[in-house]
Design a protein around this motif. Structure first.
Motif, PDB file in Angstrom:
ATOM      1  N   VAL A   1      13.911 -10.986 -21.784  1.00 58.44           N
ATOM      2  CA  VAL A   1      13.433 -12.289 -21.779  1.00 58.44           C
ATOM      3  C   VAL A   1      12.644 -12.902 -20.472  1.00 58.44           C
ATOM      4  N   ALA A   2      13.403 -12.259 -19.464  1.00 60.93           N
ATOM      5  CA  ALA A   2      12.916 -12.491 -17.953  1.00 60.93           C
ATOM      6  C   ALA A   2      11.651 -11.462 -17.833  1.00 60.93           C
ATOM      7  N   LEU A   3      11.715 -10.274 -18.324  1.00 62.25           N
ATOM      8  CA  LEU A   3      10.840  -9.501 -18.184  1.00 62.25           C
ATOM      9  C   LEU A   3       9.393  -9.882 -19.029  1.00 62.25           C
ATOM     10  N   LYS A   4       9.828 -10.274 -20.094  1.00 63.24           N
ATOM     11  CA  LYS A   4       8.575 -10.684 -20.733  1.00 63.24           C
ATOM     12  C   LYS A   4       7.741 -12.033 -20.074  1.00 63.24           C
ATOM     13  N   LYS A   5       8.580 -13.005 -19.698  1.00 63.51           N
ATOM     14  CA  LYS A   5       7.992 -14.243 -18.956  1.00 63.51           C
ATOM     15  C   LYS A   5       7.308 -13.707 -17.555  1.00 63.51           C
ATOM     16  N   ILE A   6       7.868 -12.537 -16.862  1.00 57.81           N
ATOM     17  CA  ILE A   6       7.290 -12.199 -15.895  1.00 57.81           C
ATOM     18  C   ILE A   6       5.763 -11.607 -16.127  1.00 57.81           C
ATOM     19  N   ARG A   7       5.828 -10.715 -17.285  1.00 59.98           N
ATOM     20  CA  ARG A   7       4.642  -9.876 -17.687  1.00 59.98           C
ATOM     21  C   ARG A   7       3.558 -11.025 -18.270  1.00 59.98           C
ATOM     22  N   ASN A   8       3.941 -12.318 -18.773  1.00 58.82           N
ATOM     23  CA  ASN A   8       2.946 -13.260 -19.175  1.00 58.82           C
ATOM     24  C   ASN A   8       2.758 -14.441 -18.260  1.00 58.82           C
ATOM     25  N   GLY A   9       3.319 -14.000 -16.990  1.00 62.95           N
ATOM     26  CA  GLY A   9       2.839 -14.874 -15.793  1.00 62.95           C
ATOM     27  C   GLY A   9       3.680 -16.220 -15.993  1.00 62.95           C
ATOM     28  N   GLU A  10       4.844 -16.262 -17.035  1.00 67.01           N
ATOM     29  CA  GLU A  10       5.605 -17.585 -16.880  1.00 67.01           C
ATOM     30  C   GLU A  10       6.729 -17.480 -15.850  1.00 67.01           C
ATOM     31  N   ALA A  11       6.856 -16.333 -15.187  1.00 64.69           N
ATOM     32  CA  ALA A  11       7.912 -16.180 -14.157  1.00 64.69           C
ATOM     33  C   ALA A  11       7.466 -15.281 -13.040  1.00 64.69           C
ATOM     34  N   ALA A  12       8.238 -15.147 -12.035  1.00 67.01           N
ATOM     35  CA  ALA A  12       7.763 -14.227 -11.191  1.00 67.01           C
ATOM     36  C   ALA A  12       9.134 -13.874 -10.259  1.00 67.01           C
ATOM     37  N   LEU A  13       9.078 -12.626  -9.687  1.00 73.45           N
ATOM     38  CA  LEU A  13      10.157 -12.020  -8.868  1.00 73.45           C
ATOM     39  C   LEU A  13      10.147 -12.751  -7.594  1.00 73.45           C
ATOM     40  N   THR A  14      11.321 -12.646  -6.909  1.00 69.81           N
ATOM     41  CA  THR A  14      11.357 -13.357  -5.486  1.00 69.81           C
ATOM     42  C   THR A  14      11.255 -12.442  -4.591  1.00 69.81           C
ATOM     43  N   THR A  15      10.856 -12.880  -3.374  1.00 71.52           N
ATOM     44  CA  THR A  15      10.847 -11.814  -2.275  1.00 71.52           C
ATOM     45  C   THR A  15      12.352 -11.877  -1.731  1.00 71.52           C
ATOM     46  N   LEU A  16      12.639 -10.746  -0.870  1.00 69.16           N
ATOM     47  CA  LEU A  16      13.595 -10.464  -0.074  1.00 69.16           C
ATOM     48  C   LEU A  16      14.086 -11.843   0.595  1.00 69.16           C
TER      49      LEU A  16
ATOM     50  N   GLY B   1       2.509  -7.325  -5.798  1.00 71.58           N
ATOM     51  CA  GLY B   1       3.657  -6.415  -6.177  1.00 71.58           C
ATOM     52  C   GLY B   1       5.105  -6.447  -5.415  1.00 71.58           C
ATOM     53  N   THR B   2       5.901  -5.692  -5.980  1.00 74.62           N
ATOM     54  CA  THR B   2       7.044  -5.271  -5.417  1.00 74.62           C
ATOM     55  C   THR B   2       7.082  -4.567  -3.924  1.00 74.62           C
TER      56      THR B   2
ATOM     57  N   TYR C   1      10.883 -15.955   3.447  1.00 68.72           N
ATOM     58  CA  TYR C   1       9.561 -15.779   4.161  1.00 68.72           C
ATOM     59  C   TYR C   1       9.447 -14.508   4.894  1.00 68.72           C
ATOM     60  N   LYS C   2      10.661 -13.892   5.416  1.00 69.79           N
ATOM     61  CA  LYS C   2      10.424 -12.392   5.869  1.00 69.79           C
ATOM     62  C   LYS C   2      10.207 -11.406   4.832  1.00 69.79           C
ATOM     63  N   GLY C   3      10.861 -11.495   3.722  1.00 71.52           N
ATOM     64  CA  GLY C   3      10.260 -10.583   2.446  1.00 71.52           C
ATOM     65  C   GLY C   3       8.919 -10.764   2.212  1.00 71.52           C
ATOM     66  N   TYR C   4       8.191 -12.289   2.234  1.00 72.08           N
ATOM     67  CA  TYR C   4       7.009 -12.602   1.944  1.00 72.08           C
ATOM     68  C   TYR C   4       6.080 -11.841   2.754  1.00 72.08           C
ATOM     69  N   GLY C   5       6.357 -12.089   4.123  1.00 71.48           N
ATOM     70  CA  GLY C   5       5.623 -11.561   5.105  1.00 71.48           C
ATOM     71  C   GLY C   5       5.378 -10.089   5.182  1.00 71.48           C
ATOM     72  N   TYR C   6       6.704  -9.114   5.084  1.00 76.60           N
ATOM     73  CA  TYR C   6       6.617  -7.752   4.855  1.00 76.60           C
ATOM     74  C   TYR C   6       5.641  -7.251   3.539  1.00 76.60           C
ATOM     75  N   ALA C   7       5.677  -8.120   2.404  1.00 71.49           N
ATOM     76  CA  ALA C   7       5.154  -7.706   1.290  1.00 71.49           C
ATOM     77  C   ALA C   7       3.538  -7.952   1.490  1.00 71.49           C
TER      78      ALA C   7
ATOM     79  N   SER D   1       3.638  -9.480  -9.564  1.00 71.80           N
ATOM     80  CA  SER D   1       4.719 -10.075 -10.073  1.00 71.80           C
ATOM     81  C   SER D   1       5.700 -10.818  -9.330  1.00 71.80           C
ATOM     82  N   VAL D   2       5.163 -10.953  -8.001  1.00 69.80           N
ATOM     83  CA  VAL D   2       6.201 -11.288  -6.970  1.00 69.80           C
ATOM     84  C   VAL D   2       5.497 -12.660  -6.410  1.00 69.80           C
ATOM     85  N   ALA D   3       6.216 -13.695  -6.386  1.00 67.46           N
ATOM     86  CA  ALA D   3       5.754 -14.875  -5.809  1.00 67.46           C
ATOM     87  C   ALA D   3       5.864 -15.045  -4.335  1.00 67.46           C
ATOM     88  N   PRO D   4       4.965 -15.641  -3.571  1.00 67.86           N
ATOM     89  CA  PRO D   4       5.093 -16.153  -2.173  1.00 67.86           C
ATOM     90  C   PRO D   4       6.026 -17.178  -1.938  1.00 67.86           C
ATOM     91  N   THR D   5       6.801 -17.349  -0.909  1.00 62.65           N
ATOM     92  CA  THR D   5       7.555 -18.326  -0.472  1.00 62.65           C
ATOM     93  C   THR D   5       7.005 -19.571  -0.683  1.00 62.65           C
TER      94      THR D   5
END
Length: 369
Positions: free
Chosen positions: A218-233, A159-160, A243-249, A147-151
């Motif tokens: 609405v945001a949650l449904k979009k995340i579940r449907n692949g239409e949106a994603a959470l961002t990294t720290l 995931g988170t 990019y730091k949150g992405y690397g640690y993820a 549910s989380v997009a890379p930089t």
């Protein structure tokens, strides 16, 4: 939404009996209850009673999580182990794995257990607290449904993925940092939906690369449907360190899958190629470092306490009267709640009544009735 406080003994007994009613052995049910309610004790309401029905009971009912946990040790050495949880209760798998790592650390200095085919294991900070209470430094992490997009990406690829560390101190509470490598977690968006709070700006990105704001549902449904994603720290792009949150993820993703030959990424979305639900096959890792194999627990606790107090006593920003260290706010909340109980919002109140009536647990009467 109106919250009602439910006494700890009442909610503890009910949750345990409900878990048993869903087929979980009593001793395992007690572990699941303890870890679930530890979230509420620390004020992490996104992972406590809020997730009791949808994340655990509903998944058992749907057949994608096994109430009886088959804890299989695939490989073991004096300091390491690989465990297959066979899609059992994540809390039971996590509790046994962390204790195994601690026991190995007590004997050999360090211990690590890698897990595959598990389910959601609750707040990661519970396991690092286990280690710290026993004089060990504890480290754990878990992957999760993508549910989380890379930089520079917009697609949920991991995931988170919390990175969690507990270090014993000489204070009433140990140092315990437990946070997602995403800017927020799915559970927080779920919680916002329940209480009618909008998604916070910059925490969710759409396929067009633009932030998604407004209604959390609405945001949650979009995340579940692949239409949106959470961002990294750090948020979208690199300007604030995303990019730091992405690397640690990615570190957590690798440690939760590579050592144990486990599932990762899109294979954790809980659906097969035909869109049918299936087990999540999550991976975890647990590390324990025994302080007595260095200069001793007493010295470690004293020095750690000195360090965090020096930080808390440093100069405050204008208008701020307190600097916190990790674990302190959670301890404060427990002091406020320990003699009263857990505050439960209206939607969870309704779920609890539904579960009680479904299982015929008529001996339970709740404050909101």
């Amino acid at each position: 939404m109106g919250k009602v406080v439910c006494p700890w003994d009442l909610i503890t007994n009910f949750v345990t009996d409900a878990f048993v009613g869903y087929g979980i052995p009593e001793e395992d049910a007690k572990i699941c209850t303890e870890i679930l309610l530890e979230s509420d004790k620390r004020g992490i309401e996104s992972h406590g009673c809020n997730r009791f029905k949808p994340i655990y009971l509903d998944r058992i009912k749907a057949g994608i999580q096994n109430p009886v946990t088959n804890f299989e040790i695939i490989k073991e050495t004096p300091t390491t182990a690989v465990v297959d949880g066979h899609n059992g209760m994540g809390q039971v798998i996590g509790h046994k794995s962390m204790q195994m790592a601690i026991d190995k650390a007590k004997e050999y200095g360090m211990g690590m257990v890698a897990v595959r085919n598990s389910c959601h294991y609750g707040i990661a900070g519970y396991y690092t607290t286990m280690a710290a209470k026993q004089g060990c430094i504890g480290i754990t992490g878990t992957n999760a449904r993508p549910s989380v997009a890379p930089t520079f990406g917009v697609e949920g690829m991991f995931g988170t993925n919390p990175l969690t560390v507990g270090i014993p101190t000489d204070e009433d509470f140990d140092f315990n940092i437990d946070c997602a490598t995403s800017i927020t977690q799915n559970g927080k968006i779920e919680y916002y939906e329940r209480i009618g709070e909008d998604v916070h700006p910059g925490t969710v990105i759409g396929l067009d690369g633009e932030p998604i704001e407004g209604d959390s549902g609405v945001a949650l449904k979009k995340i579940r449907n692949g239409e949106a994603a959470l961002t990294t720290l750090g948020g979208i792009g690199e300007s604030l360190g995303g990019y730091k949150g992405y690397g640690y993820a990615m570190v957590i993703e690798l440690l939760s899958a590579a050592l144990q030959d486990g599932s990762y990424g899109k294979d954790l979305d809980g659906k097969d190629e035909n869109g049918n639900i299936r087990p999540y096959h999550l991976g975890h890792f647990f590390i324990a470092i025994d302080t007595d194999h260095f200069l001793g627990e007493d010295i470690t606790r004293k020095k750690a306490g000195e360090i965090i107090r020096s930080v808390r006593n440093s100069k405050k920003a204008p208008g701020c009267d307190r600097i916190y260290t990790a674990g302190e706010k959670e301890w404060d909340i427990w002091q406020e709640r320990k003699d009263s109980g857990v505050p439960i919002n209206e939607s969870v109140q309704k779920e609890i009544i539904e579960i009680r009536d479904e299982l015929g647990l008529t001996q339970y009467k709740f404050p909101w009735e």
